[in-house]
Design an enzyme around this catalytic site. Structure first.
Site, mmCIF file in Angstrom:
data_model
loop_
_atom_site.group_PDB
_atom_site.id
_atom_site.type_symbol
_atom_site.label_atom_id
_atom_site.label_comp_id
_atom_site.label_asym_id
_atom_site.label_seq_id
_atom_site.Cartn_x
_atom_site.Cartn_y
_atom_site.Cartn_z
ATOM 1 N N ASP A 12 0.852 -1.183 0.000
ATOM 2 C CA ASP A 12 0.000 0.000 0.000
ATOM 3 C C ASP A 12 0.894 1.242 0.000
ATOM 4 O O ASP A 12 1.367 1.694 1.045
ATOM 5 C CB ASP A 12 -0.931 -0.004 1.210
ATOM 6 C CG ASP A 12 -2.036 -1.059 1.093
ATOM 7 O OD1 ASP A 12 -1.817 -2.063 0.393
ATOM 8 O OD2 ASP A 12 -3.102 -0.874 1.707
ATOM 9 N N LYS B 261 -6.878 3.590 -2.969
ATOM 10 C CA LYS B 261 -7.257 3.506 -1.546
ATOM 11 C C LYS B 261 -7.455 4.911 -0.987
ATOM 12 O O LYS B 261 -6.687 5.820 -1.301
ATOM 13 C CB LYS B 261 -6.162 2.756 -0.794
ATOM 14 C CG LYS B 261 -6.336 2.658 0.723
ATOM 15 C CD LYS B 261 -5.198 1.841 1.328
ATOM 16 C CE LYS B 261 -5.191 1.883 2.846
ATOM 17 N NZ LYS B 261 -4.062 1.106 3.413
ATOM 18 N N LYS C 189 -10.335 0.619 -2.241
ATOM 19 C CA LYS C 189 -10.279 0.221 -0.835
ATOM 20 C C LYS C 189 -10.666 1.413 0.025
ATOM 21 O O LYS C 189 -10.088 2.495 -0.101
ATOM 22 C CB LYS C 189 -8.881 -0.268 -0.451
ATOM 23 C CG LYS C 189 -8.739 -0.580 1.054
ATOM 24 C CD LYS C 189 -7.371 -1.155 1.397
ATOM 25 C CE LYS C 189 -7.201 -1.319 2.913
ATOM 26 N NZ LYS C 189 -5.899 -1.920 3.269
#
Length: 247
Positions: free
Chosen positions: A99, A173, A207
């Site tokens: 990430d 995300k 996400k």
């Protein structure tokens, strides 16, 4: 609805942030990993220095739990060389998901060339090693227009440089959960921000992280179309409880 397969159980505090010694903080990390194994969550999201520990515990437990870690967390301001080094170390230690924190301040300052390069190179490194890559855009630091633009930029870099079968392994995300807002404003996923991301990142997945604090919140996010949810209160949320956790 069983939300556990969507949950990335998260613990990203350093010892100093948690007000603990290093040894005490490691115990918290171990407990988080053990809980994620026991509960059957999708993934445990931890800092890079704990990835090897998590992989060993998961192997010992004969679990399918994935291990995710953050790259250039939480501000995303490091140069590309530093991000690459950190990503490669995480891969060597066994991380399944990377990430990356996108350099959103550079984006806001108009340096789209830098952003395109880090998205391209970071995604290449992840996909070449069969990892899932997520790009954290920090929605609380962006206007709605900037959320649209950055989500679309990430999508366009991926669509222009990778094969269709790779798209499912790249996410946009929402948040680190560590961004400091003023006046108590949300610092993570909100319904409006996630809706904008879904509309502009597709066919990439989204996400939702930061701000999902109840089972109902999780179900609402899933029904909107998110594929993963990051939370430091995964057990409480899966059990139908509300939480005041900030990420």
């Amino acid at each position: 609805m069983n939300v556990k397969p969507y949950l990335d159980s998260t613990y990203l505090k350093t010892a100093s942030q948690a007000g603990l010694s290093e040894a005490e903080n490691t115990i918290v990390v171990k407990n988080a990993i053990a809980e994620a194994v026991e509960e059957g969550f999708k993934l445990i999201m931890i800092r890079p220095e704990h990835v090897s520990l998590a992989k060993k515990m998961i192997l010992d437990a004969d679990s399918n739990l994935l291990v995710g870690t953050v790259i250039d967390f939480p501000e995303g301001k490091s140069n590309l060389e530093s991000k690459i080094k950190e990503a490669n170390e995480a891969i060597e230690n066994g991380a399944d998901d990377l990430d990356f924190v996108c350099n959103y301040e550079a984006f806001k300052n108009g340096d789209t060339a830098l952003i395109k390069q880090e998205i391209l190179i970071g995604t290449q490194i992840g996909l070449a090693n069969n990892k899932t890559v997520k790009w954290i855009i920090e929605v609380a630091a962006l206007s709605d227009k900037e959320i649209i633009q950055l989500s679309a930029l990430i999508k366009n870099v991926v669509l222009s440089n990778f094969k269709e079968e790779d798209y499912a392994s790249v996410f946009v995300k929402s948040s680190t959960g560590f961004y400091k807002t003023q006046n108590g404003l949300p610092n993570g996923a909100t319904i409006p921000a996630i809706t904008i991301m879904l509309e502009n990142a597709s066919p990439l997945s989204v996400k939702a992280a930061g701000g999902v604090r109840s089972y109902e919140d999780a179900v609402e996010m899933i029904n909107l179309g998110v594929k993963r949810i990051g939370t430091s209160a995964a057990k409480a949320i899966a059990g139908g409880e509300n939480t005041t956790n900030q990420y």
